[in-house]
Motif scaffolding. Sequence first.
Motif, PDB file in Angstrom:
ATOM      1  N   SER A 191      -9.379 -48.103  60.693  1.00  0.00           N
ATOM      2  CA  SER A 191      -8.738 -46.928  61.295  1.00  0.00           C
ATOM      3  C   SER A 191      -9.582 -46.415  62.466  1.00  0.00           C
ATOM      4  CB  SER A 191      -8.531 -45.842  60.249  1.00  0.00           C
ATOM      5  OG  SER A 191      -9.731 -45.537  59.602  1.00  0.00           O
ATOM      6  N   THR A 192     -10.866 -46.708  62.455  1.00  0.00           N
ATOM      7  CA  THR A 192     -11.739 -46.292  63.558  1.00  0.00           C
ATOM      8  C   THR A 192     -11.326 -46.980  64.850  1.00  0.00           C
ATOM      9  OG1 THR A 192     -13.575 -45.915  62.030  1.00  0.00           O
ATOM     10  CG2 THR A 192     -14.137 -46.194  64.346  1.00  0.00           C
ATOM     11  N   LEU A 212      -4.040 -41.431  60.718  1.00  0.00           N
ATOM     12  CA  LEU A 212      -5.316 -40.817  61.091  1.00  0.00           C
ATOM     13  C   LEU A 212      -5.453 -40.662  62.595  1.00  0.00           C
ATOM     14  CD1 LEU A 212      -8.273 -39.955  60.218  1.00  0.00           C
ATOM     15  CD2 LEU A 212      -8.887 -42.286  60.812  1.00  0.00           C
ATOM     16  N   SER A 213      -5.244 -41.727  63.346  1.00  0.00           N
ATOM     17  CA  SER A 213      -5.493 -41.666  64.780  1.00  0.00           C
ATOM     18  C   SER A 213      -4.543 -40.708  65.489  1.00  0.00           C
ATOM     19  CB  SER A 213      -5.422 -43.059  65.411  1.00  0.00           C
ATOM     20  OG  SER A 213      -4.193 -43.677  65.138  1.00  0.00           O
ATOM     21  N   ASP A 235     -14.753 -38.688  74.045  1.00  0.00           N
ATOM     22  CA  ASP A 235     -15.808 -39.538  73.511  1.00  0.00           C
ATOM     23  C   ASP A 235     -15.699 -39.622  71.993  1.00  0.00           C
ATOM     24  OD1 ASP A 235     -16.672 -39.571  76.113  1.00  0.00           O
ATOM     25  OD2 ASP A 235     -18.510 -38.436  75.743  1.00  0.00           O
ATOM     26  N   VAL A 236     -16.070 -40.778  71.456  1.00  0.00           N
ATOM     27  CA  VAL A 236     -16.076 -41.003  70.010  1.00  0.00           C
ATOM     28  C   VAL A 236     -17.451 -41.533  69.616  1.00  0.00           C
ATOM     29  CG1 VAL A 236     -15.044 -42.288  68.096  1.00  0.00           C
ATOM     30  CG2 VAL A 236     -13.603 -41.554  70.008  1.00  0.00           C
ATOM     31  N   LEU A 237     -18.062 -40.871  68.650  1.00  0.00           N
ATOM     32  CA  LEU A 237     -19.311 -41.355  68.091  1.00  0.00           C
ATOM     33  C   LEU A 237     -18.980 -42.022  66.771  1.00  0.00           C
ATOM     34  CD1 LEU A 237     -22.392 -41.639  67.891  1.00  0.00           C
ATOM     35  CD2 LEU A 237     -22.432 -39.360  66.858  1.00  0.00           C
ATOM     36  N   VAL A 238     -19.222 -43.325  66.677  1.00  0.00           N
ATOM     37  CA  VAL A 238     -18.947 -44.077  65.459  1.00  0.00           C
ATOM     38  C   VAL A 238     -20.266 -44.273  64.734  1.00  0.00           C
ATOM     39  CG1 VAL A 238     -18.035 -46.207  64.485  1.00  0.00           C
ATOM     40  CG2 VAL A 238     -16.998 -45.242  66.551  1.00  0.00           C
ATOM     41  N   VAL A 239     -20.349 -43.721  63.527  1.00  0.00           N
ATOM     42  CA  VAL A 239     -21.557 -43.811  62.707  1.00  0.00           C
ATOM     43  C   VAL A 239     -21.381 -44.944  61.711  1.00  0.00           C
ATOM     44  CG1 VAL A 239     -23.061 -42.562  61.114  1.00  0.00           C
ATOM     45  CG2 VAL A 239     -21.914 -41.326  62.976  1.00  0.00           C
TER      46      VAL A 239
END
Length: 141
Positions: free
Chosen positions: A122-123, A91-92, A133-137
């Motif tokens: 995996s996040t 994934l990454s 930038d990464v927005l983690v929900v």
Amino acid sequence: MSYQHILVAVDLTPDSRLLIDKAVSLAQPLGAKVSLAHIDVNYAELYTGLVDINLAQTQDQAAAGSLRQLNELCEATDYPIANTLVGAGDLSSELCESVEEMDIDLVVCGHHQDFWSKLLSSTRQLINCTPVDVLVVPIKD
């Protein structure tokens, strides 16, 4: 900073809708593009040699099914989706490659808040490799 192109990493579960809605709510006021990506398991990496299967055909069928589900998510979204991507593998690394190729400046992904995600996330791997930038929900289970 104003985002121009947002990539949403979806797993094709009902939780994907939450991530897409979050990305659209950010994109609309900015006029930013939104793209969706789903990364399937690479069956060739899992193959142990004990089962006689056609890996290429299995991978193609999985990709076709994923693309069909991605298209259904696009149709249910009241915002234009610029691109839909289906990949296979890690994934990454797949998402980071897409970030570079598509000029993405924000990645939106989910993180399940359960026991297994504390051990195998995996996040976390995505955060460690992405140059944007990464927005983690958070997704509560």
